[in-house]
Motif scaffolding. Structure first.
Motif, PDB file in Angstrom:
ATOM      1  N   GLY A 143       0.721  -1.384  -0.115  1.00 45.67           N
ATOM      2  CA  GLY A 143       0.027  -0.064  -0.083  1.00 45.67           C
ATOM      3  C   GLY A 143       0.839   1.371  -0.001  1.00 45.67           C
ATOM      4  O   GLY A 143       2.192   1.291   0.266  1.00 45.67           O
ATOM      5  N   HIS A 144       0.201   2.489  -0.127  1.00 48.49           N
ATOM      6  CA  HIS A 144       0.916   3.634  -0.543  1.00 48.49           C
ATOM      7  C   HIS A 144       1.797   4.060   0.795  1.00 48.49           C
ATOM      8  O   HIS A 144       2.830   4.405   0.743  1.00 48.49           O
ATOM      9  CB  HIS A 144      -0.254   4.595  -0.410  1.00 48.49           C
ATOM     10  CG  HIS A 144       0.442   6.136  -0.451  1.00 48.49           C
ATOM     11  ND1 HIS A 144       1.150   6.700  -1.808  1.00 48.49           N
ATOM     12  CD2 HIS A 144       0.344   7.101   0.623  1.00 48.49           C
ATOM     13  CE1 HIS A 144       1.480   7.753  -1.334  1.00 48.49           C
ATOM     14  NE2 HIS A 144       0.955   8.282  -0.016  1.00 48.49           N
ATOM     15  N   ASP A 145       1.161   3.942   2.125  1.00 49.06           N
ATOM     16  CA  ASP A 145       1.782   4.331   3.374  1.00 49.06           C
ATOM     17  C   ASP A 145       2.874   3.493   3.608  1.00 49.06           C
ATOM     18  O   ASP A 145       4.008   3.981   4.124  1.00 49.06           O
ATOM     19  CB  ASP A 145       0.896   4.299   4.551  1.00 49.06           C
ATOM     20  CG  ASP A 145      -0.036   5.230   4.396  1.00 49.06           C
ATOM     21  OD1 ASP A 145      -0.046   6.244   3.842  1.00 49.06           O
ATOM     22  OD2 ASP A 145      -1.201   5.245   5.135  1.00 49.06           O
ATOM     23  N   ASP A 146       2.922   2.100   3.425  1.00 53.67           N
ATOM     24  CA  ASP A 146       3.796   1.007   3.463  1.00 53.67           C
ATOM     25  C   ASP A 146       5.211   1.560   2.407  1.00 53.67           C
ATOM     26  O   ASP A 146       6.366   1.457   2.699  1.00 53.67           O
ATOM     27  CB  ASP A 146       3.677  -0.170   3.341  1.00 53.67           C
ATOM     28  CG  ASP A 146       2.782  -0.524   4.457  1.00 53.67           C
ATOM     29  OD1 ASP A 146       2.737  -0.176   5.514  1.00 53.67           O
ATOM     30  OD2 ASP A 146       1.967  -1.902   4.581  1.00 53.67           O
ATOM     31  N   CYS A 147       4.842   2.007   1.276  1.00 61.48           N
ATOM     32  CA  CYS A 147       5.932   2.246   0.160  1.00 61.48           C
ATOM     33  C   CYS A 147       6.666   3.386   0.608  1.00 61.48           C
ATOM     34  O   CYS A 147       7.725   3.638   0.431  1.00 61.48           O
ATOM     35  CB  CYS A 147       5.094   2.480  -1.189  1.00 61.48           C
ATOM     36  SG  CYS A 147       4.542   0.944  -1.985  1.00 61.48           S
ATOM     37  N   LEU A 148       5.652   4.422   1.141  1.00 60.41           N
ATOM     38  CA  LEU A 148       6.336   5.694   1.476  1.00 60.41           C
ATOM     39  C   LEU A 148       7.316   5.583   2.593  1.00 60.41           C
ATOM     40  O   LEU A 148       8.229   5.959   2.661  1.00 60.41           O
ATOM     41  CB  LEU A 148       5.375   6.663   1.970  1.00 60.41           C
ATOM     42  CG  LEU A 148       5.741   8.271   1.969  1.00 60.41           C
ATOM     43  CD1 LEU A 148       6.192   8.908   0.711  1.00 60.41           C
ATOM     44  CD2 LEU A 148       4.492   8.961   2.527  1.00 60.41           C
ATOM     45  N   TYR A 149       7.061   4.508   3.670  1.00 60.52           N
ATOM     46  CA  TYR A 149       7.820   4.493   4.876  1.00 60.52           C
ATOM     47  C   TYR A 149       9.189   3.760   4.263  1.00 60.52           C
ATOM     48  O   TYR A 149      10.278   4.200   4.542  1.00 60.52           O
ATOM     49  CB  TYR A 149       7.018   3.568   5.808  1.00 60.52           C
ATOM     50  CG  TYR A 149       8.003   3.067   6.971  1.00 60.52           C
ATOM     51  CD1 TYR A 149       8.115   3.948   8.009  1.00 60.52           C
ATOM     52  CD2 TYR A 149       8.780   2.034   6.950  1.00 60.52           C
ATOM     53  CE1 TYR A 149       8.951   3.618   9.245  1.00 60.52           C
ATOM     54  CE2 TYR A 149       9.616   1.743   7.933  1.00 60.52           C
ATOM     55  CZ  TYR A 149       9.624   2.552   9.033  1.00 60.52           C
ATOM     56  OH  TYR A 149      10.553   2.365  10.123  1.00 60.52           O
ATOM     57  N   ASN A 152      11.288   6.167   2.311  1.00 62.71           N
ATOM     58  CA  ASN A 152      11.912   7.275   3.034  1.00 62.71           C
ATOM     59  C   ASN A 152      13.091   6.805   4.008  1.00 62.71           C
ATOM     60  O   ASN A 152      13.696   7.472   4.361  1.00 62.71           O
ATOM     61  CB  ASN A 152      10.815   7.769   3.938  1.00 62.71           C
ATOM     62  CG  ASN A 152      10.095   8.703   3.187  1.00 62.71           C
ATOM     63  OD1 ASN A 152      10.369   9.078   2.067  1.00 62.71           O
ATOM     64  ND2 ASN A 152       8.870   9.129   3.827  1.00 62.71           N
ATOM     65  N   HIS A 187       2.092  -7.548   5.803  1.00 67.75           N
ATOM     66  CA  HIS A 187       1.449  -7.695   4.410  1.00 67.75           C
ATOM     67  C   HIS A 187       1.429  -9.091   3.744  1.00 67.75           C
ATOM     68  O   HIS A 187       0.372  -9.281   3.017  1.00 67.75           O
ATOM     69  CB  HIS A 187       2.608  -6.592   3.429  1.00 67.75           C
ATOM     70  CG  HIS A 187       2.507  -6.783   2.036  1.00 67.75           C
ATOM     71  ND1 HIS A 187       1.467  -5.873   1.453  1.00 67.75           N
ATOM     72  CD2 HIS A 187       2.749  -7.383   1.032  1.00 67.75           C
ATOM     73  CE1 HIS A 187       1.260  -6.195   0.368  1.00 67.75           C
ATOM     74  NE2 HIS A 187       2.106  -6.958  -0.198  1.00 67.75           N
TER      75      HIS A 187
END
Length: 373
Positions: A143-149, A152, A187
């Motif tokens: 998901g988007h939040d996991d990708c972002l974490y 980063n 996940h």
């Protein structure tokens, strides 16, 4: 101290340096290091295929690394030999088997929109460091939040491959490893296509470790390939063919991997005495395989210092390694890079600029590359 290796990418031309060593001593013992440098293609390939040329162990000792960080270090396929390597490589292959194609166009559009400032884009930080990692994560339905974490924190996570780590880096690595083990396991357990892979705890840990290892490789080698391919395309002013441009870009990428690879060397250690030509490498001695030099060996590649995507045998380069430790991501990265340039190359302009490199020994990575779209 003479090492026979390039220690400053800004002051040494790799082609001149490597061709000199190829001519003068293709297999060379460096007494100061008590180890061997191998520049010649045939000997380099022979060592990589030799069952007794082993991956050196990363010494962790009493470093303060916690349980999950040590698992990462000990379970990566690229860092292991024998039975552990077989299991880890099998886990990595299981991950590859779950990858489903996603839209490169959509990922690029999002990255370019976020990374453009006054019509200028830092290709390395906007595309190179993020596109390969995002492609893998999205192809596995993160998901988007996991990708972002993950995106980063990758620059900190790659420190796990360093022999020397500061106290602050160790603390951060431990925190990241703990978080990532939970994040990835959750996940895998909640995703239909991967739930069946996590029924065994030991296997789950291998999957998690080798997914993280794949992301680390993609972050460094992936950005290097994307950036070096762009530089070579623009420097050599190659006109695009009228059709089958994707095939042409694959040829360009393959020649870039030979002529200007991101990874310049890899290491092995002799598990027993090894005879290479008329040289005996004794058990326990370190072997540095200078892949970038082997790719320039004039006995294998005619006019080796000329960049030529139409070269008949450029696919014989050793950048991805050889044998059972050959890079699993080679096809994925080639396809992804070809698709990227098929979509973007005709829109890219690169102004004249100084090229600066990261202060690393085994890889030649550009720090920043500014372009306009």
């Amino acid at each position: 101290m003479e090492t026979g290796l390039i220690i400053d990418w800004h002051t040494t031309d790799p082609h001149t340096f490597y061709l000199k060593h190829l001519k003068e001593h293709p297999v060379h013992y460096v007494s100061a290091q008590q180890g061997w440098n191998i520049y010649a293609y045939r000997q380099a390939r022979e060592i990589m295929l030799h069952q007794d040329a082993l991956i050196p162990e990363i010494k962790t000792g009493h470093t303060g690394l916690n349980q999950n960080t040590l698992k990462l270090t000990r379970q990566l396929a690229r860092l292991n030999n024998f039975e552990q390597h077989k299991k880890s490589r099998q886990a990595a292959m299981q991950i590859y088997n779950q990858i489903q194609p996603v839209s490169v166009h959509d990922i690029l559009s999002t990255l370019l929109k976020a990374g453009t400032t006054n019509n200028s884009i830092d290709w390395v930080n906007t595309i190179g460091k993020k596109l390969p990692v995002l492609y893998i994560l999205k192809s596995l339905n993160f998901g988007h939040d996991d990708c972002l974490y993950i995106i980063n924190h990758l620059s900190a996570l790659v420190k796990i491959m360093s022999v020397q780590k500061t106290a602050a880096e160790i603390i951060l690595l431990n925190e990241l490893a703990d978080t990532l083990f939970i994040l990835v396991q959750k996940h895998f357990s909640n995703t239909d296509t991967t739930r069946h892979l996590t029924e065994n705890d030991e296997w789950t840990e291998l999957l998690i470790s080798n997914l993280i290892g794949l992301l680390i490789q993609s972050y460094d080698a992936g950005r290097g390939l994307l950036t070096n391919t762009l530089i070579q395309l623009i420097r050599n002013h190659h006109p695009l063919p009228g059709n089958r441009t994707e095939d042409y870009f694959k040829q360009v990428i393959t020649e870039t991997l030979r002529f200007d690879p991101p990874v310049h060397l890899t290491k092995r250690i002799a598990g027993r005495d090894i005879l290479i030509g008329n040289q005996v490498i004794k058990k326990g001695e370190m072997i540095t395989i200078v892949l970038a030099a082997a790719n320039l060996d004039p006995q294998i590649f005619e006019s080796s210092s000329t960049y030529n995507p139409l070269r008949a045998n450029n696919h014989e380069h050793l950048t991805f390694g050889a044998g059972h430790h050959q890079c699993l991501a080679k096809h994925l990265m080639t396809e992804l890079t070809a698709e990227t340039f098929k979509l973007l190359y005709h829109r890219i302009q690169m102004p004249e600029q100084a090229i600066n490199y990261e202060p690393l020994l085994n890889v030649r990575l550009v720090k920043n590359l500014f372009i306009t779209i």
